[in-house]
Design an enzyme around this catalytic site. Sequence first.
Site, short mmCIF file in Angstrom:
data_model
loop_
_atom_site.label_atom_id
_atom_site.label_comp_id
_atom_site.label_asym_id
_atom_site.label_seq_id
_atom_site.Cartn_x
_atom_site.Cartn_y
_atom_site.Cartn_z
N SER A 134 -8.36 1.76 5.23
CA SER A 134 -6.99 2.24 5.51
C SER A 134 -6.76 2.38 7.01
O SER A 134 -7.69 2.65 7.78
CB SER A 134 -6.76 3.59 4.83
OG SER A 134 -6.86 3.44 3.44
N LYS B 158 1.36 9.30 -5.44
CA LYS B 158 -0.03 8.91 -5.18
C LYS B 158 -1.00 10.05 -5.47
O LYS B 158 -0.74 11.19 -5.12
CB LYS B 158 -0.14 8.52 -3.70
CG LYS B 158 -1.53 8.25 -3.20
CD LYS B 158 -1.49 7.79 -1.75
CE LYS B 158 -2.87 7.61 -1.16
NZ LYS B 158 -2.82 7.03 0.20
N ARG C 220 -7.71 -1.35 -6.08
CA ARG C 220 -8.04 -2.70 -5.60
C ARG C 220 -9.23 -3.29 -6.38
O ARG C 220 -9.25 -4.49 -6.69
CB ARG C 220 -8.37 -2.65 -4.10
CG ARG C 220 -7.13 -2.53 -3.27
CD ARG C 220 -7.33 -1.82 -1.94
NE ARG C 220 -6.09 -1.13 -1.61
CZ ARG C 220 -5.10 -1.67 -0.91
NH1 ARG C 220 -5.23 -2.86 -0.39
NH2 ARG C 220 -3.97 -1.01 -0.71
N ASP D 128 0.84 -1.20 0.00
CA ASP D 128 0.00 0.00 0.00
C ASP D 128 0.88 1.26 0.00
O ASP D 128 1.61 1.50 0.95
CB ASP D 128 -0.90 -0.02 1.24
CG ASP D 128 -2.04 0.99 1.13
OD1 ASP D 128 -1.98 1.87 0.25
OD2 ASP D 128 -2.99 0.90 1.93
N ASP D 129 0.81 2.02 -1.06
CA ASP D 129 1.54 3.29 -1.19
C ASP D 129 3.06 3.07 -1.31
O ASP D 129 3.84 3.96 -0.95
CB ASP D 129 1.26 4.25 -0.02
CG ASP D 129 -0.18 4.74 0.02
OD1 ASP D 129 -0.98 4.32 -0.83
OD2 ASP D 129 -0.51 5.55 0.92
N LYS E 134 -5.46 -5.54 4.17
CA LYS E 134 -6.41 -4.45 3.97
C LYS E 134 -7.44 -4.82 2.91
O LYS E 134 -7.11 -5.43 1.90
CB LYS E 134 -5.61 -3.22 3.53
CG LYS E 134 -6.44 -2.01 3.15
CD LYS E 134 -5.50 -0.86 2.82
CE LYS E 134 -6.25 0.35 2.27
NZ LYS E 134 -5.33 1.49 2.05
N HIS F 65 -10.75 -2.47 1.94
CA HIS F 65 -11.02 -1.16 1.34
C HIS F 65 -11.88 -1.22 0.07
O HIS F 65 -11.76 -0.38 -0.82
CB HIS F 65 -9.72 -0.39 1.06
CG HIS F 65 -9.90 1.09 1.25
ND1 HIS F 65 -8.90 2.01 1.07
CD2 HIS F 65 -11.01 1.82 1.61
CE1 HIS F 65 -9.36 3.23 1.30
NE2 HIS F 65 -10.64 3.14 1.64
N HIS G 90 1.55 2.37 4.07
CA HIS G 90 0.59 3.47 4.18
C HIS G 90 0.71 4.06 5.58
O HIS G 90 0.80 3.31 6.55
CB HIS G 90 -0.82 2.90 3.94
CG HIS G 90 -1.91 3.92 3.84
ND1 HIS G 90 -2.33 4.66 4.92
CD2 HIS G 90 -2.69 4.30 2.80
CE1 HIS G 90 -3.33 5.46 4.53
NE2 HIS G 90 -3.56 5.27 3.24
N CYS H 291 -6.23 4.24 -3.68
CA CYS H 291 -6.42 2.91 -3.12
C CYS H 291 -7.63 2.08 -3.55
O CYS H 291 -7.48 1.03 -4.16
CB CYS H 291 -6.46 3.11 -1.63
SG CYS H 291 -6.40 1.60 -0.78
N ASP I 30 -0.48 -0.69 -4.75
CA ASP I 30 -1.78 -0.17 -5.19
C ASP I 30 -1.69 1.18 -5.88
O ASP I 30 -2.55 1.54 -6.68
CB ASP I 30 -2.78 -0.09 -4.03
CG ASP I 30 -2.41 0.93 -2.97
OD1 ASP I 30 -1.21 1.27 -2.84
OD2 ASP I 30 -3.32 1.39 -2.25
N ASN I 31 -0.65 1.95 -5.55
CA ASN I 31 -0.44 3.26 -6.19
C ASN I 31 0.94 3.77 -5.76
O ASN I 31 1.63 3.11 -4.98
CB ASN I 31 -1.54 4.27 -5.79
CG ASN I 31 -1.82 4.33 -4.31
OD1 ASN I 31 -2.87 3.91 -3.84
ND2 ASN I 31 -0.87 4.82 -3.54
#
Length: 461
Positions: free
Chosen positions: A160, A307, A83, A39-40, A135, A137, A234, A79, A286-287
């Site tokens: 998150s 992001k 996903r 994540d991130d 996660k 989300h 994240h 995010c 994810d980004n």
Amino acid sequence: MIRTLIKGGACFALTLVLLGAMRVDSSAAKPNVIIIFADDLGYGDLGCYGSPIIRTPNLDRMAAEGIRFTDFYSASEVCSPSRAALLTGRYPIRSGMCGNRRVLFPNSEGGLPAAEITLAEALKEKGYATAHVGKWHLGIHEGSRPLDQGFDHSFGLPYSNDMDGRAGLPKGSSGSATPPEDGWNVPLLRDGEIIEQPAVQTTLTRRYTEEAVKFIQEKKEGPFFLYFAHTFPHVPLFASPAFKDKSRAGIFGDAVEELDWSVGQVLDSLRKEGIAENTLVFFTSDNGPWLIMGNQGGSAGPLKDGKGSTWEGGMRVPGIAWMPGRIKPAVTTMMTNAMDIYPTALALSGAEKPAGVKLDGEDLAPLLFEAKTLPERPFFYYRGDQLFACRLGEWKMHFKTQTGYGQPKPESHTPPLLFHLGRDPSEKRDVAADHPEVIARLQAAVDAHVAGVVPGKPQFE
Ligand code: MG
């Protein structure tokens, strides 16, 4: 007569042997699938992507043994849409999983529509055991939750780790080097039931990993699908005592190094169980990095912005595919994206593409297993439900640009901006004026795409 009987008997026996062999073969032909989703995590945050400060020996080894993608994209700059696209193989605009609010919040009423056929649902049809760890989300209401979307088991956070902030928490503390452990009231769920609130985040990566390894051990006879979506890096960032204050890059580096350890644990468990050669593992993010978090947000390396943005840094992310014996070690510059994992996994499992569903990903099997070149195809960069840019070959055209955070309104470009990502990966030199024919070619790809998009009912408003 006797000879004929013997012949017939031998033939019958041979048929049985062949049938037996076929049965063994067909079960062995159904590989397990694991997606590990950070994540991130930015393009420049792993050793194998050039980070000079973060140590990622396990991911570096995974990349050295597998295929490392230099031009791999998440399907969104943030995010929830990313996903949704990963698990459906479709641009988020089609499922309605995008919009002005950017992601789902705890008070959002929408979520991934039940009608979407997730990868878990498609693989379950082919007899796969399925688990989600980490996660989610993609919605907290009936129809959108992990167990409603094809997963047999689920262990992790519903959204998150910075959501549900405690009242009175100082602004910006999510990016603090020492965030309060109980600062966020985000729950930890097992199969939809809250088992801890607030979730103790310091040990999350370790506990996720134990859960993932346990699932692999229990389902080693296969086939299985594990969707392992990490909470970190994240913000707010936490690392367990074994990793805290150990990296050169502060708590961000600590969290990434623990994530790298986790990847090593997963791959080791596959080797130990003797199923590494029959398991496709895909690692990505994810980004891009959350740059406004300063030292708490990662790095996009040479790429622009991070992001939230459709500049390269927002959506070009690490991508590594691993399947020892099946995938030959390589680095590929072929343009690929997270939506490709869906049809790739489907093809491996022997499942048909879902009827009547427009998929945006392509089966990567020719590239992964035969080192073949994929046909050229465009990639579309959306910010929310707005199409901002398109890439075809080495060329990228922007109609609109906006920084991930801090620029209140997009800037429109007529004529569009044009960059050659091979010669100019940092998107510094607009060469639109020199290449009207390229602009025309990209515009035609955009027109064809737009004509084929039926936006889904918006889920984020
Ligand atoms: Mg993210």
